[in-house]
Design a protein around this motif. Structure first.
Motif, PDB file in Angstrom:
ATOM      1  N   LEU A  28      30.887  49.965  47.532  1.00 46.99           N
ATOM      2  CA  LEU A  28      32.105  49.761  46.139  1.00 46.99           C
ATOM      3  C   LEU A  28      33.191  48.613  46.781  1.00 46.99           C
ATOM      4  O   LEU A  28      33.400  48.525  47.797  1.00 46.99           O
ATOM      5  N   GLY A  29      32.985  47.329  45.820  1.00 45.61           N
ATOM      6  CA  GLY A  29      33.421  46.315  46.467  1.00 45.61           C
ATOM      7  C   GLY A  29      34.295  45.248  45.298  1.00 45.61           C
ATOM      8  O   GLY A  29      33.935  45.298  44.153  1.00 45.61           O
ATOM      9  N   VAL A  30      35.246  44.282  45.477  1.00 43.50           N
ATOM     10  CA  VAL A  30      35.701  43.810  44.615  1.00 43.50           C
ATOM     11  C   VAL A  30      35.368  42.231  44.913  1.00 43.50           C
ATOM     12  O   VAL A  30      34.441  41.446  46.161  1.00 43.50           O
ATOM     13  N   THR A  31      34.886  40.867  44.036  1.00 45.94           N
ATOM     14  CA  THR A  31      34.374  39.516  43.917  1.00 45.94           C
ATOM     15  C   THR A  31      35.204  38.893  42.787  1.00 45.94           C
ATOM     16  O   THR A  31      36.152  39.172  42.329  1.00 45.94           O
ATOM     17  N   THR A  32      35.813  37.860  43.160  1.00 46.83           N
ATOM     18  CA  THR A  32      36.171  37.239  42.359  1.00 46.83           C
ATOM     19  C   THR A  32      35.173  36.852  40.562  1.00 46.83           C
ATOM     20  O   THR A  32      34.022  36.244  41.441  1.00 46.83           O
ATOM     21  N   SER A  33      35.803  37.022  39.627  1.00 46.09           N
ATOM     22  CA  SER A  33      35.059  36.847  38.964  1.00 46.09           C
ATOM     23  C   SER A  33      35.404  36.522  37.752  1.00 46.09           C
ATOM     24  O   SER A  33      36.819  38.196  37.123  1.00 46.09           O
ATOM     25  N   GLY A  34      35.136  36.863  36.408  1.00 44.65           N
ATOM     26  CA  GLY A  34      35.727  37.575  34.380  1.00 44.65           C
ATOM     27  C   GLY A  34      36.699  36.107  34.975  1.00 44.65           C
ATOM     28  O   GLY A  34      37.392  35.484  34.987  1.00 44.65           O
ATOM     29  N   CYS A  35      37.225  36.143  33.047  1.00 43.27           N
ATOM     30  CA  CYS A  35      38.270  35.603  32.646  1.00 43.27           C
ATOM     31  C   CYS A  35      39.520  36.161  33.532  1.00 43.27           C
ATOM     32  O   CYS A  35      40.948  35.369  33.315  1.00 43.27           O
ATOM     33  N   SER A  36      40.081  37.729  33.997  1.00 41.01           N
ATOM     34  CA  SER A  36      40.886  38.448  34.895  1.00 41.01           C
ATOM     35  C   SER A  36      41.404  37.814  36.226  1.00 41.01           C
ATOM     36  O   SER A  36      42.140  37.825  36.658  1.00 41.01           O
ATOM     37  N   GLY A  37      40.230  37.602  36.963  1.00 38.97           N
ATOM     38  CA  GLY A  37      40.328  37.078  37.624  1.00 38.97           C
ATOM     39  C   GLY A  37      39.087  37.858  38.977  1.00 38.97           C
ATOM     40  O   GLY A  37      38.628  37.352  39.969  1.00 38.97           O
ATOM     41  N   MET A  38      38.937  39.258  38.971  1.00 43.62           N
ATOM     42  CA  MET A  38      38.409  40.334  40.268  1.00 43.62           C
ATOM     43  C   MET A  38      37.391  40.917  38.845  1.00 43.62           C
ATOM     44  O   MET A  38      37.769  41.411  38.266  1.00 43.62           O
ATOM     45  N   ALA A  39      36.836  41.574  39.557  1.00 46.70           N
ATOM     46  CA  ALA A  39      35.921  42.143  39.393  1.00 46.70           C
ATOM     47  C   ALA A  39      35.104  43.241  40.201  1.00 46.70           C
ATOM     48  O   ALA A  39      34.370  42.853  40.946  1.00 46.70           O
ATOM     49  N   TYR A  40      34.191  44.038  39.786  1.00 40.04           N
ATOM     50  CA  TYR A  40      34.291  45.464  41.000  1.00 40.04           C
ATOM     51  C   TYR A  40      32.721  45.263  41.231  1.00 40.04           C
ATOM     52  O   TYR A  40      32.000  44.389  40.255  1.00 40.04           O
ATOM     53  N   VAL A  41      32.060  45.224  42.309  1.00 43.97           N
ATOM     54  CA  VAL A  41      30.762  45.061  42.399  1.00 43.97           C
ATOM     55  C   VAL A  41      29.688  46.110  43.710  1.00 43.97           C
ATOM     56  O   VAL A  41      30.744  46.886  44.529  1.00 43.97           O
TER      57      VAL A  41
END
Length: 107
Positions: A28-41
């Motif tokens: 489980l990680g996070v990446t910079t993505s989406g309109c709010s800034g972060m997304a789960y991976v």
């Protein structure tokens, strides 16, 4: 505090690993993505990395990289069925906002 799984999430992940036929657990990680800034991976783990933080709950291992742990500390994963939809739900106490579609978050 760590990262935890509900029994339902652990059963679902264990079932996915069994169906796949291999794997130590999930990362489980996070990446910079989406309109709010972060997304789960999420991804299957076949080999542990030396820098991984490993949490085990209900017999399932979660692997977290140190950079993501800062954003995930205290998160609980649940497997939820709502009508025709089902999937993992993240209960992250660090989240201060989410986008309307629920795909990304802000810490």
């Amino acid at each position: 505090m760590g990262i935890s799984l509900t029994e339902s999430a652990a059963r679902h992940i264990a079932s996915q690993l069994e169906g796949r036929g291999k794997g130590l657990g999930i990362r489980l990680g996070v990446t910079t993505s989406g309109c709010s800034g972060m997304a789960y991976v999420l991804e299957f783990v076949d080999e542990e990395s030396p820098e991984d933080q490993v949490f085990e709950d209900h017999g399932v291992k979660l692997f977290i990289d140190p950079k993501s742990l800062v954003y995930l500390e205290g998160t609980e994963l649940d497997f939820v069925r709502e009508g025709l939809n089902e999937g993992l739900q993240f209960r992250n106490p660090n989240v201060t906002g989410e986008c309307g579609c629920g795909e990304s978050f802000t810490v």
